[in-house]
Enzyme design. Structure first.
Site, PDB file in Angstrom:
ATOM      1  CB  CYS A 207      -0.883   0.022   1.241  1.00  0.00           C
ATOM      2  SG  CYS A 207      -1.828  -1.492   1.465  1.00  0.00           S
ATOM      3  CB  ALA A 208       3.555   2.180  -2.346  1.00  0.00           C
ATOM      4  N   GLY A 211       4.348   6.978  -1.746  1.00  0.00           N
ATOM      5  CA  GLY A 211       5.690   6.439  -1.565  1.00  0.00           C
ATOM      6  C   GLY A 211       6.481   6.954  -0.373  1.00  0.00           C
ATOM      7  CE  LYS A 213       4.600   4.168   7.053  1.00  0.00           C
ATOM      8  NZ  LYS A 213       3.577   5.132   6.596  1.00  0.00           N
ATOM      9  CG  ASP A 231      -1.990   2.833  -3.303  1.00  0.00           C
ATOM     10  OD1 ASP A 231      -1.484   2.959  -2.174  1.00  0.00           O
ATOM     11  OD2 ASP A 231      -3.177   3.133  -3.543  1.00  0.00           O
ATOM     12  CG  ASP A 279       1.587   2.476   5.633  1.00  0.00           C
ATOM     13  OD1 ASP A 279       1.093   2.468   6.770  1.00  0.00           O
ATOM     14  OD2 ASP A 279       1.911   3.510   5.033  1.00  0.00           O
ATOM     15  CB  CYS A 332      -1.375   6.195  10.757  1.00  0.00           C
ATOM     16  SG  CYS A 332      -2.506   6.429   9.402  1.00  0.00           S
TER      17      CYS A 332
HETATM   18  C1  LIG Z   1      -1.885   4.552   4.812  1.00  0.00           C
HETATM   19  S1  LIG Z   1      -1.995   4.795   3.118  1.00  0.00           S
HETATM   20  C2  LIG Z   1      -0.385   4.441   2.558  1.00  0.00           C
HETATM   21  C3  LIG Z   1       0.614   5.520   2.831  1.00  0.00           C
HETATM   22  C4  LIG Z   1       1.981   5.271   2.238  1.00  0.00           C
HETATM   23  N1  LIG Z   1       2.487   3.954   2.505  1.00  0.00           N
HETATM   24  C5  LIG Z   1       2.977   6.296   2.752  1.00  0.00           C
HETATM   25  O1  LIG Z   1       3.835   5.980   3.572  1.00  0.00           O
HETATM   26  O2  LIG Z   1       2.862   7.436   2.322  1.00  0.00           O
HETATM   27  C6  LIG Z   1      -2.877   3.395   2.579  1.00  0.00           C
HETATM   28  C7  LIG Z   1      -2.892   3.196   1.089  1.00  0.00           C
HETATM   29  O3  LIG Z   1      -3.568   1.978   0.811  1.00  0.00           O
HETATM   30  C8  LIG Z   1      -4.108   2.091  -0.459  1.00  0.00           C
HETATM   31  N2  LIG Z   1      -5.054   0.992  -0.679  1.00  0.00           N
HETATM   32  C9  LIG Z   1      -6.367   0.912  -0.389  1.00  0.00           C
HETATM   33  N3  LIG Z   1      -6.869  -0.273  -0.757  1.00  0.00           N
HETATM   34  C10 LIG Z   1      -5.843  -0.976  -1.285  1.00  0.00           C
HETATM   35  C11 LIG Z   1      -5.730  -2.280  -1.854  1.00  0.00           C
HETATM   36  N4  LIG Z   1      -6.775  -3.076  -1.941  1.00  0.00           N
HETATM   37  N5  LIG Z   1      -4.537  -2.681  -2.295  1.00  0.00           N
HETATM   38  C12 LIG Z   1      -3.446  -1.868  -2.199  1.00  0.00           C
HETATM   39  N6  LIG Z   1      -3.507  -0.617  -1.688  1.00  0.00           N
HETATM   40  C13 LIG Z   1      -4.688  -0.182  -1.236  1.00  0.00           C
HETATM   41  C14 LIG Z   1      -4.700   3.480  -0.466  1.00  0.00           C
HETATM   42  O4  LIG Z   1      -4.906   3.949  -1.763  1.00  0.00           O
HETATM   43  C15 LIG Z   1      -3.629   4.262   0.297  1.00  0.00           C
HETATM   44  O5  LIG Z   1      -2.736   4.883  -0.588  1.00  0.00           O
END
Ligand SMILES: C[S@@+](CC[C@H](N)C(=O)[O-])C[C@H]1O[C@@H](n2cnc3c(N)ncnc32)[C@H](O)[C@@H]1O
Length: 390
Positions: A207-208, A211, A213, A231, A279, A332
């Protein structure tokens, strides 16, 4: 602008923030910037003052206020100087009338306070979720040769972390422009350290997002190996490439996932990854310092949906890890359903996995993982758990 006109401006801004909270519209920061765009007469002091007033009202009100005026009346109820500015003069708010609706003050809606309490978050700890966050940076070791840190920084407990006061405008500095530093909360940096990525590995950031992280993982891997950033959100993921370029992170491949059919794009990594970071999307209760109006937006239904998605993403991640590899789960949030209970559920579903308490320079053990919080650690709130495939 006069001080009273600034209060009226904050009321108008708050009307927009409240409307957006009801309709899942733009975040407060963007609305405030948009409100000022056509108002060229407002100087930087006006902008700062209106923004501060609006955020003060947002922090003070536990639930969505009826309107901006009701929110600002709660500020006035706690601050005589603000109350005196409701004087009906030109551009000022109308005088306060007896019996006018005043927004509810408090930390968060009652149902959320109950969930936080059930997760072991006492009232003082919950209140700190609304503190102002400092500005944390991570020194980007991929560009460290060019580093000349702007003055005023203090070391944090993160391996490459430094802290500045909240108002610091780091984006203007050469260090930022050259990619030698990244803005990243200390807690976020620590969760990346929990992955313990090393050069040469295959690491998947499931879940980047944009980016944040991923870039820290690329630095830990010294650009050697394979870092897959995924993502489902195309606009967010598309922001990663220019950031990676600025940071000199060249070992990243991005993959856009189809929600509900994630494995279709990830099949070739089944059982191959040394580490997967999840994440996961979550309620964001740990980031209210940055988005205090998020607590007006969250519903019990949305929270239940996040919990369901987190469990699904954990199961997907488990299929990607090689025997002996690891999975790091991060949210978070301080809510146990998105933290310790979610981690426990994962272990209950997967007998071949073992919880491994992450050893970080901050945090309090919670279930099989660790919790970071503004009150105890001075970071955003996070839950992090680490699992090893036997
Ligand atoms: C907490 S945020 C990630 C923040 C990011 N890792 C960072 O450090 O900036 C969660 C992310 O999960 C993504 N997401 C939601 N559903 C998802 C899925 N089924 N598969 C992958 N990513 C998903 C969202 O679009 C969102 O960008």
């Amino acid at each position: 602008m006069t001080p009273a006109a600034r209060v009226q401006a904050a009321i108008e801004v708050l009307d927009l923030v409240i409307e957006a909270a009801r309709s899942n519209g733009a975040p407060a920061d963007r609305l405030i910037a948009d409100w000022f765009r056509p108002r060229r007469f407002a100087g930087s002091g006006d902008r700062r003052a209106v923004r501060e007033l609006a955020y003060r009202a947002i922090r003070i009100c536990s639930e969505i206020p009826e309107n901006g005026r009701a929110a600002m009346l709660q500020v006035a109820a706690q601050d005589e100087q603000v109350a005196a500015l409701f004087d009906g003069s030109r551009h000022a708010p109308e005088p306060i009338e007896a019996g006018e609706p005043v927004a509810q003050s408090g930390i968060a809606p009652r149902w959320l306070m109950e969930r936080l309490a059930a997760s072991g978050v006492a009232e003082t700890e919950a209140a700190a979720l609304l503190d102002r966050a400092p500005l944390d940076i991570r020194v980007n070791t991929l560009r460290a040769g060019r580093l000349s840190l702007p003055e005023g920084a203090e070391r944090t407990v993160a391996a490459n972390g430094w802290r500045y006061p909240p108002e610091t405008r780091i984006e203007q500095s050469d260090a930022y422009k050259s990619g030698a530093i990244e803005v990243q909360d200390t807690g976020s940096q620590l969760t990346c350290e929990a992955v313990a990525a090393v050069p040469g590995e295959t690491v998947i950031d499931l879940c980047a997002g944009a980016g944040g992280k991923t870039l820290a993982l690329a630095a830990a891997m010294e650009n050697t190996g394979s870092l897959i950033a995924c993502d489902t959100d195309r606009p967010r993921l598309s922001r990663l490439a220019p950031r990676a370029e600025r940071a000199g992170a060249s070992c990243i491949e991005t993959i856009l996932l189809n929600p509900g059919r994630e494995m279709e794009a990830l099949e070739r990594f089944t059982g191959k990854a040394d580490a997967v970071l999840v994440d996961a999307p979550c309620s964001g209760t740990g980031t209210w310092r940055r988005n205090p109006e998020a607590r007006w937006r969250l519903t019990e239904r949305q929270l239940a949906r996040y919990v369901e998605t987190q469990a699904r993403l954990l199961d997907i991640a488990a299929d990607l890890v090689r025997p002996g590899g690891r999975l790091v789960f991060v949210t978070c949030s301080l809510l146990d359903e998105e933290g310790a209970s979610q981690a426990e559920g994962f272990l209950a579903r997967h007998a071949d996995w073992q919880g491994q308490a992450p050893t970080l320079a901050a945090g309090t053990p919670r279930g099989v993982g660790l919790r970071l919080s503004p009150h105890c650690d001075g970071t955003d709130g996070f839950f992090v758990a680490r699992f090893a495939l036997l």
